[in-house]
Each structure stands twice: as C-alpha cells, then as structure tokens.
Scaffold this motif. Structure first.
Motif, PDB file in Angstrom:
ATOM      1  N   LEU A 231     -10.418   4.318  -3.775  1.00 31.19           N
ATOM      2  CA  LEU A 231      -9.583   3.746  -2.725  1.00 31.19           C
ATOM      3  C   LEU A 231     -10.328   2.731  -1.868  1.00 31.19           C
ATOM      4  O   LEU A 231      -9.735   2.126  -0.970  1.00 31.19           O
ATOM      5  CB  LEU A 231      -9.032   4.858  -1.815  1.00 31.19           C
ATOM      6  CG  LEU A 231      -8.233   5.964  -2.504  1.00 31.19           C
ATOM      7  CD1 LEU A 231      -7.654   6.914  -1.460  1.00 31.19           C
ATOM      8  CD2 LEU A 231      -7.130   5.389  -3.375  1.00 31.19           C
ATOM      9  N   GLN A 232     -11.610   2.534  -2.146  1.00 26.49           N
ATOM     10  CA  GLN A 232     -12.406   1.635  -1.326  1.00 26.49           C
ATOM     11  C   GLN A 232     -12.544   0.254  -1.938  1.00 26.49           C
ATOM     12  O   GLN A 232     -12.733  -0.730  -1.238  1.00 26.49           O
ATOM     13  CB  GLN A 232     -13.812   2.228  -1.103  1.00 26.49           C
ATOM     14  CG  GLN A 232     -13.810   3.554  -0.356  1.00 26.49           C
ATOM     15  CD  GLN A 232     -13.350   3.421   1.084  1.00 26.49           C
ATOM     16  OE1 GLN A 232     -13.521   2.387   1.711  1.00 26.49           O
ATOM     17  NE2 GLN A 232     -12.752   4.480   1.619  1.00 26.49           N
TER      18      GLN A 232
ATOM     19  N   THR B 158      -4.493   4.996   8.778  1.00 23.42           N
ATOM     20  CA  THR B 158      -5.714   5.251   8.010  1.00 23.42           C
ATOM     21  C   THR B 158      -5.946   4.143   6.988  1.00 23.42           C
ATOM     22  O   THR B 158      -7.076   3.664   6.802  1.00 23.42           O
ATOM     23  CB  THR B 158      -5.609   6.612   7.301  1.00 23.42           C
ATOM     24  OG1 THR B 158      -5.380   7.632   8.283  1.00 23.42           O
ATOM     25  CG2 THR B 158      -6.872   6.941   6.526  1.00 23.42           C
ATOM     26  N   ILE B 159      -4.878   3.717   6.322  1.00 28.72           N
ATOM     27  CA  ILE B 159      -4.977   2.637   5.343  1.00 28.72           C
ATOM     28  C   ILE B 159      -5.492   1.365   5.999  1.00 28.72           C
ATOM     29  O   ILE B 159      -6.403   0.697   5.486  1.00 28.72           O
ATOM     30  CB  ILE B 159      -3.603   2.392   4.679  1.00 28.72           C
ATOM     31  CG1 ILE B 159      -3.250   3.554   3.746  1.00 28.72           C
ATOM     32  CG2 ILE B 159      -3.596   1.072   3.921  1.00 28.72           C
ATOM     33  CD1 ILE B 159      -1.796   3.552   3.298  1.00 28.72           C
TER      34      ILE B 159
ATOM     35  N   GLN C 258       0.819  -1.211   0.000  1.00 29.51           N
ATOM     36  CA  GLN C 258       0.000   0.000   0.000  1.00 29.51           C
ATOM     37  C   GLN C 258       0.853   1.262   0.000  1.00 29.51           C
ATOM     38  O   GLN C 258       0.444   2.295  -0.544  1.00 29.51           O
ATOM     39  CB  GLN C 258      -0.939  -0.009   1.204  1.00 29.51           C
ATOM     40  CG  GLN C 258      -1.957  -1.133   1.197  1.00 29.51           C
ATOM     41  CD  GLN C 258      -2.898  -1.085   0.005  1.00 29.51           C
ATOM     42  OE1 GLN C 258      -3.263  -0.014  -0.472  1.00 29.51           O
ATOM     43  NE2 GLN C 258      -3.269  -2.247  -0.508  1.00 29.51           N
TER      44      GLN C 258
ATOM     45  N   LEU D 207      -9.005  11.959   4.577  1.00 27.44           N
ATOM     46  CA  LEU D 207      -9.179  10.610   5.116  1.00 27.44           C
ATOM     47  C   LEU D 207      -8.440  10.446   6.446  1.00 27.44           C
ATOM     48  O   LEU D 207      -8.947   9.809   7.376  1.00 27.44           O
ATOM     49  CB  LEU D 207      -8.666   9.580   4.101  1.00 27.44           C
ATOM     50  CG  LEU D 207      -9.528   9.397   2.851  1.00 27.44           C
ATOM     51  CD1 LEU D 207      -8.806   8.552   1.810  1.00 27.44           C
ATOM     52  CD2 LEU D 207     -10.872   8.762   3.201  1.00 27.44           C
TER      53      LEU D 207
ATOM     54  N   LEU E 288      -8.188   0.756   3.028  1.00 29.40           N
ATOM     55  CA  LEU E 288      -8.004   1.436   1.751  1.00 29.40           C
ATOM     56  C   LEU E 288      -7.178   0.570   0.800  1.00 29.40           C
ATOM     57  O   LEU E 288      -6.343  -0.221   1.221  1.00 29.40           O
ATOM     58  CB  LEU E 288      -7.298   2.779   1.951  1.00 29.40           C
ATOM     59  CG  LEU E 288      -7.994   3.804   2.848  1.00 29.40           C
ATOM     60  CD1 LEU E 288      -7.189   5.095   2.901  1.00 29.40           C
ATOM     61  CD2 LEU E 288      -9.422   4.077   2.377  1.00 29.40           C
ATOM     62  N   ASN E 289      -7.419   0.763  -0.482  1.00 29.52           N
ATOM     63  CA  ASN E 289      -6.672   0.053  -1.508  1.00 29.52           C
ATOM     64  C   ASN E 289      -6.025   1.073  -2.439  1.00 29.52           C
ATOM     65  O   ASN E 289      -6.700   1.753  -3.208  1.00 29.52           O
ATOM     66  CB  ASN E 289      -7.596  -0.870  -2.304  1.00 29.52           C
ATOM     67  CG  ASN E 289      -6.863  -1.599  -3.415  1.00 29.52           C
ATOM     68  OD1 ASN E 289      -5.642  -1.711  -3.400  1.00 29.52           O
ATOM     69  ND2 ASN E 289      -7.620  -2.101  -4.387  1.00 29.52           N
ATOM     70  N   LEU E 290      -4.706   1.204  -2.361  1.00 34.35           N
ATOM     71  CA  LEU E 290      -3.977   2.160  -3.189  1.00 34.35           C
ATOM     72  C   LEU E 290      -3.228   1.485  -4.332  1.00 34.35           C
ATOM     73  O   LEU E 290      -2.495   2.142  -5.074  1.00 34.35           O
ATOM     74  CB  LEU E 290      -2.969   2.937  -2.332  1.00 34.35           C
ATOM     75  CG  LEU E 290      -3.498   4.132  -1.523  1.00 34.35           C
ATOM     76  CD1 LEU E 290      -4.436   3.681  -0.418  1.00 34.35           C
ATOM     77  CD2 LEU E 290      -2.351   4.911  -0.901  1.00 34.35           C
TER      78      LEU E 290
END
Length: 643
Positions: free
Chosen positions: A499-500, A460-461, A277, A539, A466-468
């Motif tokens: 990002l979701q 936060t990730i 990520q 975020l 989250l998916n970056l």
C-alpha cells in the motif's frame, strides 16, 4: 435521494418522440463543461461530510403475529420537514427527505460534519435524534415502528403491506405491471419515482427480471421453480430462472434501504484521488456490512442487496444486452445503470483501468476539445451512454450557463458504487465523492461505526499517501464475490499487497493477490513468502495516534473499530448471517428455504427489540453504547475558534 426536480413528468414515448433524450444528453455535457471550467480551480475547501440513513416503516400485529410494511411516509414526511420549512437555512439538527417507497423516509444531519476528530463522536447521537423524531410520529400502541432494515424479508409476498392493495399485472398503463407488488407502494408524493419506474419498463420493452439464487436447504425443491397464479401473459414464467427467486419490478430493489456517505474534498484533484482509492474498497465494505439474505419470503444464496437493485433498474434493451443485433441502439452495454465503478479518474489510475469502457467517442472528443482531460472525459462520456429516464416538461429549456439539471439528470441515474459529484451551481459546496455500497444496520451504534470507519479510512489514505489501486476487472470480480452467502468468511478478494508504493516494475497482476477480509481489515501473513499485510484497522490506529483527540472521541472510535474488526475476523456475525441463523433455527422453519409470515413476524419483532435495546444480540455486537454526544467538547470548540 437523487435529483428531485418538480414538474409534469413525461412518458418514455414522449421523451423519445420529441428527441428530449438527445437534447438532455447534449446540454448535460455542455453544463458539465461549464461547471468544470468555472470551478476546476476552486480554492481549497474544508473537509465536510455527512451520512444518509433510510428507514422502513413497519407495523407489528402482535395479536395476529404478523409484520407488514406501513404505507405511511406521505402522511408523516411533511410533519418531519416542518422545522426546516418554517426556518429554511436555520439551525436544525436533522433533515428529512422522501424516498422511493411509501414505507420509506430518509434522514441526514442538519448540517455537514467537519474535519475535527470530535465530530466523529457526534454521528451516533445525531442518528439517535433522527430515529427519535421519526418514532414520535408513529403510533407505537398499534405496533408502528421504524427500522433500519436493508430488505424487508417478505416484500412481494401476499398482503405484505398495510394497507394492502392488489397487484395489477394486466394494466399496461400502470407503473409496475408486477405480479407481486402494487403500484400504491411507491411514494407518490413526488412524481420522479413513479415516472422513472415506468420509463425503465417502457425503455427496456418488458418488465425488469431479477433472479437471485435460492439457498438450497435439505428440503428445498430441486429444481426450485415458482408458480405464478396471475401470470396471464406468461412473461414471469419465461423470465424466471430455475433455482432462483424471481422478482419483476423496480420496487424489489429501490424498496431496499442503505447507508450512504458523501465527502467534500479539498479540491477537484483530491476528490478524484479519493474516488480512485475508495473504488477497490467498495466490495470489501459491501461484504463487511452484509445485511440482506432474504427476498420475497425465501432465503437466498446472496447476503447483500447489490445485484437485486442492479437488475431492478436495468433499462437496457435486448440489443444493449446483446440478445439481438444492434439496430436501433448504439452500444452493447455490459452492465445495468446501477453497478460497480467502471473507470478511475486520477492519472495514476489509468494504468489500472483495464475494463473496456463503453462510450461515444464523439462525446469524449468534444469534452477533451473543451479542456477536459482524457481520464475525466472518458468517465463522463461513459455515464452519458445512458438515456434520461425522468424528464419534466418544465425543465427542458434551461440556461446552460446557470443550470446543471440536465447534467444531474443523467449523473444521478447512474447509480454506481461511488459517485464523483461536481459542486452545484451557485453554491458554497465543493467537489465531493459519494460512497454507496454500505448496507444499513439495525442500530445507530452499528451505522455510526461503519460511517466513522469509512471516514477514518479516507483520512488515513490521504495522510499516509496509501495506494490501493488495482485492476478494475479484479474489483468487478470482488463485487460478485462480496454478494455470496457468508462471503466475509468464505470468500477471498483481490487486494493490493503493497500500500506504500506508487507502482513497481513487476507485472500489474503481481501487485495484488487474493486475501481474506480478515487479512485486509486486521492484517496478517499473505502466505507463499509474500510477507505480511498491515491491515486497514492497524493503519487507522496509527493515524488516530497522530491526531489530537479528546478522550471520549477516542473511546468511541475504539469501540467502533472493534466492531468492524470482529466482524471481519468472524468473532461477530454480520446482520445477514444473524438473520439466516434466526430463520434456520426457528421452530416453524421446514428447511425448505421458505420464510413464512410467522417466521417473518418473529424475526422483525426481534430486530425491533434489538434496535430499542430490549433484546441483546451478543452475536452481532459486544455493546450498543458509545460516548457519543450531540456536542463537541468546549475545549475543542475553543481550539476550533482559534484556528
């Protein structure tokens, strides 16, 4: 800092003649397998993390209006380390380590920070403490000071250091053979640095060649071609490119400073996930922290150090650089051993690993046969296409069940934007990820801001899942964009739009689009009816709102995030833009891209005054003070003890 084993260093000729390169490669793979099998199911670890700050020692000669690098690290480092050595494993708040150059030292906090939000409020205070400890050992009356500069503007110019030594490019037994930098500028208190530097040159078969585009001002020569008075064999003239600043040794890269961070993950799965990520974020962080537009006394068209260092340790032979047919080497290798991440580690990342990964299939299969999954096996096998460049005679015959030095030997000389780090043998340290792209900033406030920003990004990730992830080929393109002059405002970067989602049915290329850094950091419309991007800082703010945080820590976080936000939007300048503007507006500047000794003195003096709070720099930051404290609040301590 890297692996700092002690012993008798061997030359490249000795390494190759005795087959130690292959011995260390084979046993390094065995050691990794042993580590993996022993620790892959290690129970959950707590979040622990820390930073590394590298300082440059500088002497300001106010009478003669000159600034020089101060070759004093070997004298003062033992004094900095006294507290730790007199009380090993004690309660020291700071730790000190050697660095590559004789004018550099590195510091870390005395112990890792933990998972409490209040720990974020102690980072800046600890950085200030480290700087104070260092400054106490300098003779300020004689103009000695410590600065967190990414690149000293006139490194490699005549008489750039004190004391000064003459370069000796004709000495084949020397370390550098540089036209510009003498061997005495290397930190000689540890043999690793001089050993791997010389071995890089010997393995490559010639000096390294660093060429960075010159900044073309109205009076810059066209074409810009340097003349080298002591280039007796003509190697410099052949290697230098027109309209580029030419540098010829490892010191031009490893003589720079940076800001690094390491995170301990909960377990190996989380470490691999975080590694993946963070990979697309590395070019963004690099451009956000840009702080080095000047090399060898010239303004360049780059704002960051990355390619300078990559070329400074490029030990690839002509065959490996695809300049000659493969005969004595196995592979054509696209990058230096210092480069951007080449592979994802988690199962979700495999879809986006679109770079042709150079590896030895035999090594990869051997790892998989011993229980390593394909993604991780390919990552390790790719690292092990490199030869060892630093071997100590006493460290060859090791017990692979008890030692991991052969693995670390090659792992630690693959300097990528991120490093996936297994637990050390027989330690209580867990699986970690090291983040390496951040350029060091002038003040402790700024450095703490970048550190806290990245820490909060990881939280936060993980919290919001989250998916970056995006194509690695696009990450590579972003790395090159990030280095350009004023890239933070003028360049666009590929970044994931949603990002979701874990994945979508659309072509992989459609999952990402070009964005400005302002949009990536602060959010905004994507254009062409693609909707809005939420922004990383909004975020982070959502995450901070979900976590119980004391008032001082929350206030500090908000100030840090405002700095990052305003740099991304252009309301504040990067250090690189500020330095460039300082030079081009100087009364002595002739619009010819040359940073003279006097301009350098005024620039470095201004940097010193800003660092000490004696000069304001509203273009760089709104404030340099936060509510940072060396201690976390008593109420938080009590809550921690209850938990």
């Amino acid at each position: 800092m890297g692996l700092l084993s002690l012993g008798t260093p061997l030359s490249w000729e000795e390494i190759k003649a005795n087959g130690y390169d292959e011995h260390i490669r084979r046993h390094g793979l065995i050691q990794f397998v042993n580590l993996y099998n022993k620790l892959k199911d290690r129970p959950c670890d707590m979040l622990k993390w820390g930073d590394e700050v590298e300082y440059m020692l500088v002497k300001l000669d106010h009478e003669n209006k000159s600034a020089k690098l101060l070759l004093k690290a070997e004298e003062i480092l033992p004094r900095l380390q006294e507290k730790e050595e007199n009380n090993p494993g004690g309660d020291s708040n700071t730790l000190w380590h050697p660095e590559y150059a004789a004018y550099m030292v590195e510091s870390t906090p005395g112990k890792p920070y933990g998972g409490l939000m209040a720990h974020l409020n102690t980072v800046e205070a600890n950085m200030k403490l480290r700087r104070q400890e260092l400054e106490k050992l300098l003779d300020t009356a004689k103009g000695e000071t410590a600065l967190t500069l990414t690149a000293f503007p006139r490194l490699g110019c005549p008489s750039f250091s004190t004391p000064w030594y003459k370069p000796n490019p004709s000495n084949d037994d020397g370390i550098y053979k540089s036209l510009f930098i003498p061997d005495e500028t290397i930190y000689l208190g540890h043999p690793r640095y001089s050993s791997f530097t010389k071995n890089i040159r010997k393995r490559r078969g010639e000096k390294v060649a660093i060429n960075i585009p010159i900044f073309k001002d109205k009076n810059t020569l066209t074409p810009f071609v340097e003349e080298f008075v002591n280039d007796h064999d003509g190697e410099g003239a052949r290697a230098a490119k027109p309209d580029h600043v030419y540098m010829d040794c490892t010191g031009f890269g490893f003589g720079n400073s940076c800001l690094q961070m390491t995170f301990q993950a909960c377990n190996i799965t989380e470490a691999r996930h975080l590694y993946d990520q963070l990979t697309p974020l590395c070019p963004i962080i690099l451009a956000l922290s840009a702080a080095s537009p000047i090399y060898k006394g010239y303004l360049t068209d780059h704002d960051v150090r990355w390619n300078v260092i990559a070329e400074s340790v490029d030990d690839r032979t002509p065959e490996e650089r695809n300049l000659e047919p493969l005969k004595n080497n196995k592979f054509v290798i696209p990058k230096s051993r210092y480069g951007s991440t080449d592979s994802y580690l988690s199962p979700n990342g495999e879809r986006y690993s679109d770079i042709d990964l150079v590896l030895d299939e035999r090594d990869c299969q051997e790892l998989m046969d011993k229980g390593i999954d394909r993604q991780l096996a390919r990552h390790i096998a790719h690292l092990f296409i490199r030869d060892t460049i630093s071997v100590f005679a006493e460290m060859i015959g090791l017990d692979d069940n008890k030692d991991s030095d052969h693995f670390e030997n090659i792992q630690s000389t693959n300097w990528q934007t991120l490093r996936f780090k297994p637990p050390p043998v027989n330690s209580n340290i867990g699986w970690r990820v090291e983040c390496r792209p951040i350029e060091v900033q002038l003040t402790d406030f700024e450095n703490a801001a970048y550190v806290v920003f990245v820490v909060l990004l990881t939280r936060t990730i993980l919290t919001f899942k989250l998916n970056l992830l995006m194509q690695l080929s696009k990450v590579d393109l972003n790395m090159q964009q990030a280095q350009k002059r004023n890239a933070i405002l003028n360049s666009k970067f590929y970044f994931r739009k949603d990002l979701q989602s874990c994945a979508c049915d659309c072509p992989i290329e459609n999952e990402q689009c070009l964005m400005s850094i302002n949009t990536i950091i602060n959010g905004g419309p994507l254009g062409d009816g693609q909707g809005d991007f939420p922004g990383l800082i909004p975020l982070i703010n959502l995450y901070v709102a979900t976590v119980e945080t004391d008032l001082d820590t929350r206030c500090t976080i908000m100030r840090y995030l405002k700095l990052i936000s305003d740099r991304a939007s252009g309301k504040l300048q990067t250090m690189a833009a500020w330095m460039r503007n300082f030079v081009t507006s100087h009364s002595e500047y002739k619009h010819d891209s040359v940073v003279t000794d006097r301009i350098n003195y005024d620039l470095v003096t201004a940097c010193d005054q800003i660092t000490k709070g004696q000069m304001t720099a509203p273009e760089l930051f709104h404030c340099t003070e936060s509510k940072s404290s060396n201690d976390i609040p008593n109420s938080v301590k009590v809550a921690q003890e209850i938990v």
